[in-house]
Design an enzyme around this catalytic site. Structure first.
Site, PDB file in Angstrom:
ATOM      1  CG  ASP A  24      41.575  71.161  35.935  1.00  0.00           C
ATOM      2  OD1 ASP A  24      41.565  70.160  35.199  1.00  0.00           O
ATOM      3  OD2 ASP A  24      42.499  71.397  36.737  1.00  0.00           O
ATOM      4  NE  ARG A  43      39.314  62.779  43.431  1.00  0.00           N
ATOM      5  CZ  ARG A  43      40.108  62.214  42.551  1.00  0.00           C
ATOM      6  NH1 ARG A  43      39.630  61.345  41.705  1.00  0.00           N
ATOM      7  NH2 ARG A  43      41.380  62.522  42.506  1.00  0.00           N
ATOM      8  NE  ARG A  70      45.687  62.636  35.253  1.00  0.00           N
ATOM      9  CZ  ARG A  70      45.059  63.368  36.175  1.00  0.00           C
ATOM     10  NH1 ARG A  70      43.897  62.966  36.667  1.00  0.00           N
ATOM     11  NH2 ARG A  70      45.585  64.493  36.593  1.00  0.00           N
ATOM     12  CB  CYS A  73      39.908  62.661  37.149  1.00  0.00           C
ATOM     13  SG  CYS A  73      38.979  63.337  38.529  1.00  0.00           S
ATOM     14  CE  LYS A  80      41.309  68.834  42.517  1.00  0.00           C
ATOM     15  NZ  LYS A  80      42.314  67.890  42.068  1.00  0.00           N
ATOM     16  CG  ASN A  81      44.643  70.824  41.256  1.00  0.00           C
ATOM     17  OD1 ASN A  81      44.270  69.839  41.912  1.00  0.00           O
ATOM     18  ND2 ASN A  81      44.208  71.061  40.036  1.00  0.00           N
TER      19      ASN A  81
HETATM   20  N1  EPU Z   1      51.940  64.537  30.622  1.00  0.00           N
HETATM   21  C1  EPU Z   1      52.869  63.726  30.033  1.00  0.00           C
HETATM   22  N2  EPU Z   1      53.887  63.216  30.811  1.00  0.00           N
HETATM   23  C2  EPU Z   1      53.994  63.517  32.126  1.00  0.00           C
HETATM   24  C3  EPU Z   1      53.036  64.346  32.725  1.00  0.00           C
HETATM   25  C4  EPU Z   1      52.016  64.844  31.947  1.00  0.00           C
HETATM   26  O1  EPU Z   1      52.814  63.444  28.839  1.00  0.00           O
HETATM   27  O2  EPU Z   1      54.939  63.025  32.761  1.00  0.00           O
HETATM   28  C5  EPU Z   1      50.847  65.107  29.811  1.00  0.00           C
HETATM   29  C6  EPU Z   1      49.478  64.656  30.285  1.00  0.00           C
HETATM   30  O3  EPU Z   1      49.111  63.420  29.710  1.00  0.00           O
HETATM   31  C7  EPU Z   1      48.601  65.810  29.846  1.00  0.00           C
HETATM   32  C8  EPU Z   1      49.522  67.032  29.973  1.00  0.00           C
HETATM   33  O4  EPU Z   1      50.851  66.512  30.000  1.00  0.00           O
HETATM   34  O5  EPU Z   1      48.259  65.629  28.494  1.00  0.00           O
HETATM   35  C9  EPU Z   1      49.297  67.879  31.207  1.00  0.00           C
HETATM   36  O6  EPU Z   1      49.370  67.075  32.383  1.00  0.00           O
HETATM   37  P1  EPU Z   1      49.848  67.663  33.790  1.00  0.00           P
HETATM   38  O7  EPU Z   1      51.035  66.904  34.239  1.00  0.00           O
HETATM   39  O8  EPU Z   1      49.954  69.138  33.679  1.00  0.00           O
HETATM   40  O9  EPU Z   1      48.627  67.286  34.702  1.00  0.00           O
HETATM   41  P2  EPU Z   1      48.647  66.755  36.197  1.00  0.00           P
HETATM   42  O10 EPU Z   1      49.756  67.398  36.942  1.00  0.00           O
HETATM   43  O11 EPU Z   1      48.525  65.288  36.219  1.00  0.00           O
HETATM   44  C10 EPU Z   1      47.192  68.693  37.124  1.00  0.00           C
HETATM   45  C11 EPU Z   1      45.892  68.817  37.854  1.00  0.00           C
HETATM   46  C12 EPU Z   1      44.737  68.474  36.932  1.00  0.00           C
HETATM   47  C13 EPU Z   1      44.797  69.385  35.696  1.00  0.00           C
HETATM   48  C14 EPU Z   1      46.170  69.315  35.027  1.00  0.00           C
HETATM   49  C15 EPU Z   1      46.331  70.313  33.893  1.00  0.00           C
HETATM   50  C16 EPU Z   1      46.552  68.235  40.087  1.00  0.00           C
HETATM   51  C17 EPU Z   1      46.462  67.284  41.222  1.00  0.00           C
HETATM   52  N3  EPU Z   1      45.898  67.900  38.987  1.00  0.00           N
HETATM   53  O12 EPU Z   1      47.271  67.332  36.721  1.00  0.00           O
HETATM   54  O13 EPU Z   1      43.575  68.792  37.678  1.00  0.00           O
HETATM   55  O14 EPU Z   1      43.824  68.987  34.767  1.00  0.00           O
HETATM   56  O15 EPU Z   1      47.203  69.587  35.999  1.00  0.00           O
HETATM   57  O16 EPU Z   1      46.163  71.611  34.346  1.00  0.00           O
HETATM   58  O17 EPU Z   1      47.140  69.303  40.192  1.00  0.00           O
HETATM   59  C18 EPU Z   1      41.352  68.632  38.347  1.00  0.00           C
HETATM   60  O18 EPU Z   1      41.625  69.403  39.276  1.00  0.00           O
HETATM   61  O19 EPU Z   1      40.176  68.334  38.021  1.00  0.00           O
HETATM   62  C19 EPU Z   1      42.444  68.043  37.576  1.00  0.00           C
HETATM   63  C20 EPU Z   1      42.307  66.969  36.840  1.00  0.00           C
END
Ligand code: EPU
Length: 431
Positions: free
Chosen positions: A308, A400, A123, A117, A22-23
């Site tokens: 995750d 999802r 976020r 989520c 998915k990701n």
């Molecule tokens: N963060 C910041 N600033 C940013 C971006 C992130 O402070 O600009 C922080 C977040 O608050 C968090 C940490 O950095 O504490 C990690 O966030 P990350 O950006 O890595 O997460 P994401 O890209 O929003 C993806 C996955 C999530 C998964 C996370 C961590 C996708 C679409 N989503 O989210 O997947 O939990 O990486 O591995 O790729 C899921 O699949 O259930 C899911 C939530």
């Protein structure tokens, strides 16, 4: 509304085929916007987050053609808009990738503030914005949209150090930089398999991205990406979820179409719990016949234990002998499912980022409600292991990210079915 009705207590037995990640898919689909040609993408999972990304792409003017269940052709040669539809984009986190892709190709993007989520607060995307700004874009928020625009329609090279390891920021900046002038370096980059998959996709279309999978990614901007074929990697978290289900419910399953290396962090922890995991070329045999042992887990960016998988492994540990500690270090609050597990008899206390899990002899079936994708997966695992019947609501969260979860579990011998009920949203206070 659909609910899952699960009669638990049956060991799982048989084979399960893992879908595309998915990701990776939700990044690669927007990344097709960078390609001035037709991309054929294979191993695309059939899940609602992917459908939404494909719909957004179509609304922007892309040609989207299904070749078969898991293969699509994306033609982004005639894009007519750089503004994503508000209601579609705000529903998923991955919509943020449309900013990097549109900005990289057309020098401008307007995308609704991304949703996804909710782990106990907004976020943030400050690291994405830091990257776009370093590449020469101006980023503002207006009317619920993030608007990014480059001066002279063109981005330039930059050295970007991420203050937090962010999957989303790493992938978004990579997309914005592949067509930018000069050499861009991302330091403290995320190393997840889907980051590498995106880099491989872009390279197969003509980009020059090196170092993905390490914490320094170097991107040499090229003039143009042209079309080609690409197959998405298998889903590490979907595979881990079935492994956790076999660990909790007992039995023996063969998890097929995986990359065993991606599973190491999950395999190691299940083995500590007494689960037998045998690795083969692209399959894992998972067997649990003896009682589960306690262990301690801390979530970390890859190659650490994935956040995750935190709700699913906590569910396994709720049935392990002794007291286990689970520490969530990626998200601020990802324990909303714990109240639901308690309804099923789990003994878990949450103290800030740590869950103290005292294993119980068994869980018992109950009506429970999913609060997000992985929380929903955890409840399915709990229900499969529990004595008696469970009714899981809000399963749209689960759909999802898990393709055909009901059918796949039925193939493993689980007593689970999806049943339509009249919408109770208002009564439950969901709306
Ligand atoms: N963060 C910041 N600033 C940013 C971006 C992130 O402070 O600009 C922080 C977040 O608050 C968090 C940490 O950095 O504490 C990690 O966030 P990350 O950006 O890595 O997460 P994401 O890209 O929003 C993806 C996955 C999530 C998964 C996370 C961590 C996708 C679409 N989503 O989210 O997947 O939990 O990486 O591995 O790729 C899921 O699949 O259930 C899911 C939530």
């Amino acid at each position: 509304m659909t609910k899952y009705i699960v009669k638990g207590g049956k060991p799982l037995c048989g084979e399960v085929e893992i879908s595309g990640a998915k990701n990776a898919a939700v990044a690669i689909i927007p990344a097709a916007l960078l390609v001035d040609g037709v991309c054929r993408i294979e191993n695309v999972p059939q899940i609602s987050d992917v459908s939404l990304c494909l719909n957004i792409l179509e609304q922007l003017g892309a040609g989207v053609r299904s070749i078969n269940r898991h293969t699509v052709e994306l033609d982004c040669r005639h894009i007519h808009s750089t503004r994503t539809p508000y209601d579609m984009a705000r529903r998923i986190r991955a919509s943020s990738y449309f900013i990097g892709a549109l900005l990289g190709r057309f020098g401008q993007a307007e995308v609704a503030m991304p949703g996804g989520c909710n782990f106990g607060g907004v976020r943030p995307i400050d690291q994405h914005v830091k990257g776009f700004t370093a590449l020469g874009a101006q980023v503002t928020v207006e009317g619920g949209f993030i608007r990014a625009i480059s001066q002279n329609g063109c981005l330039h090279n930059a050295n970007i150090y991420l203050d937090v390891v962010s999957v989303g920021a790493t992938m978004n900046i990579m997309m914005a930089a592949v067509l930018a002038e000069g050499n861009t370096v991302i330091e403290n980059a995320a190393k997840e398999p889907h980051v590498v998959d995106l880099a491989n996709f872009l390279n197969s279309m003509g980009a020059n991205v090196r170092g993905a999978g390490t914490d320094t990614i170097k991107i040499h901007g090229v003039e143009r990406l042209s079309g080609g074929n690409y197959a998405i990697i298998p889903d590490q978290i979907e595979a881990g979820t079935y492994m956790a289900a076999a660990a909790a419910a007992g039995g023996q399953i063969l998890v097929k179409n995986i990359i065993p290396k991606h599973m190491d962090c999950i395999t190691a922890k299940l083995q500590e719990c007494g689960v037998v995991v045998e690795e083969h070329e692209d399959t894992l045999l998972v067997r649990r016949t003896d009682p589960l042992h306690k262990t301690n887990i801390k979530t970390l960016p890859y190659p650490g234990f994935p956040t995750d998988m935190q709700p699913q492994i906590t569910t396994v540990l709720s049935l392990a002998q002794g007291i286990s500690l689970v520490t969530e270090s990626v998200w601020g609050n990802r324990y909303r499912y714990v109240d639901e597990l308690r309804r099923m008899g789990a003994s878990i206390q949450v103290d800030d980022k740590t869950a103290i899990v005292e294993g119980v002899d068994h869980l018992s079936g109950a009506p429970v409600q999913a609060s997000d994708l992985r929380a929903g997966a955890a409840l399915v695992i709990a229900a499969l292991a529990a004595h008696g019947e469970s009714e899981i609501s809000c399963v749209h969260y689960i759909e999802r990210g898990y393709e055909n979860i009901v059918a796949k579990l039925q193939t493993l011998g689980a007593d689970i079915r999806a049943v339509e009920f009249p919408d109770e949203g208002e009564e439950l206070g969901i709306g």
